[in-house]
Design an enzyme around this catalytic site. Structure first.
Site, PDB file in Angstrom:
ATOM      1  N   SER A 181      50.790  39.924 -20.803  1.00 30.77           N
ATOM      2  CA  SER A 181      50.084  40.379 -19.614  1.00 30.77           C
ATOM      3  C   SER A 181      49.709  41.863 -19.767  1.00 30.77           C
ATOM      4  O   SER A 181      48.990  42.221 -20.694  1.00 30.77           O
ATOM      5  CB  SER A 181      50.939  40.111 -18.369  1.00 30.77           C
ATOM      6  OG  SER A 181      50.164  40.228 -17.192  1.00 30.77           O
ATOM      7  N   HIS A 279      50.158  31.302 -17.178  1.00 36.96           N
ATOM      8  CA  HIS A 279      50.327  32.709 -17.516  1.00 36.96           C
ATOM      9  C   HIS A 279      51.811  33.077 -17.580  1.00 36.96           C
ATOM     10  O   HIS A 279      52.265  33.710 -18.541  1.00 36.96           O
ATOM     11  CB  HIS A 279      49.619  33.560 -16.457  1.00 36.96           C
ATOM     12  CG  HIS A 279      49.625  35.025 -16.749  1.00 36.96           C
ATOM     13  ND1 HIS A 279      48.738  35.619 -17.628  1.00 36.96           N
ATOM     14  CD2 HIS A 279      50.395  36.031 -16.264  1.00 36.96           C
ATOM     15  CE1 HIS A 279      48.973  36.921 -17.679  1.00 36.96           C
ATOM     16  NE2 HIS A 279      49.970  37.203 -16.859  1.00 36.96           N
TER      17      HIS A 279
END
Length: 298
Positions: A181, A279
């Site tokens: 991320s 994610h």
């Protein structure tokens, strides 16, 4: 930078920039439940751990760094070594069964960089440390200060690394960096601007509309300048499959095309898709993949 290459990069990433904007807010907030004892506290059969603390140059951020050394003799050339960001969450997710699997090959030394907190993530500190100077969007950072990656990279390379590698036989040709991320964004920024590492593992990097310049530089790089480094981009498609997700499969296609452009320019780059992983799920899957790859390299 060659201006024709730069213009080519800008043109090639216009669609990529758009789809990353669309994806920007589709990910859930991470679980912030305080952590219990981790593998360093409980002990491992295959690694021994030590901890150190560091402070940022301005005294505003405080780090805890775990160094895990395999309980094996180093290879002739020295141990591979992987530096890992978001260290509190990484340490919480390392298991002895996984370390055993690493030890079956040529296990890397682990340098796991976290913060002095009991939480899995220090959201304020990581936003500042992992984002490049031009990353200033409050839309993307939820109002948190950003743009401190240069200072953090200096701390890692000039202070944390020498302390962590002291008295260890390390192979500099197998020195890697992993991040997810915002951490993945830091890895990309480091790949562009640093020669300290050789392998760069970026998982679900948080690229958005503030990163036109970075994306152009990535796409326009040449093999001659980056021949000594390897870039691995890892992504999951689980968010794209959720009905409520605003991200589209175009984002993944754009990443693949970016890697293809790099490869056509002579850059050592790979794109790995993790089918069905969101994610958040990419966090553990990607650092495990990076560690296993390092342990299998000859």
């Amino acid at each position: 930078m060659n201006q024709s290459l730069y213009r080519k990069g800008i043109q090639g990433i216009s669609a990529l920039t758009f789809v990353f904007v669309c994806a920007g807010n589709s990910y859930a907030r991470p679980d912030m439940t305080p952590l219990g004892p981790n593998i360093a506290d409980k002990g491992s059969t295959f690694y021994h751990f030590s901890t150190r603390t560091f402070d940022s140059a301005d005294g505003k951020r405080h780090y805890k760094v775990w160094t895990g050394v395999p309980d094996k003799h180093p290879p002739k050339a020295g141990f591979p070594i992987l530096y890992m960001l978001d260290g509190n969450a990484v340490m919480d997710r390392l298991s002895d069964s996984f370390l055993e699997k690493l030890s079956e090959g040529s296990p890397p030394v682990l340098v796991v960089i976290g913060y002095q907190t009991t939480l899995p993530f220090d959201l304020q500190a990581r936003t500042y440390d992992y984002t490049p100077p031009h990353f200033l969007s409050k839309w993307a950072t939820h109002g948190r200060p950003a743009g401190g990656s240069t200072g953090f990279r200096h701390l890692v390379e000039e202070t944390i690394a020498p302390a962590s590698e002291k008295n260890l036989k390390i192979n500099p040709a197998q020195r890697g960096l992993w991040g997810h991320s915002y951490g993945g964004l830091f890895v990309l920024d480091s790949w562009l601007s640093s020669n300290f590492f050789r392998s760069y593992y970026t998982a679900s990097p948080s690229l958005d509309r503030d990163n036109n310049e970075m994306l152009a530089q990535i796409t326009a790089t040449s093999g001659e300048a980056f021949s000594h480094k390897r870039l691995d981009i890892m992504e999951g498609d689980g968010d794209e499959k959720r009905p409520q997700a605003s991200a589209t499969p175009d984002r993944l296609r754009a990443l693949r095309e970016a890697v293809e452009t790099l490869r056509s320019n002579g850059v050592v780059a790979t794109y790995s898709l993790f089918p069905g992983l969101t994610h958040g799920a990419m966090f553990t899957a990607s650092f495990q993949a990076a560690l296993l790859q390092m342990s299998e390299e000859k």
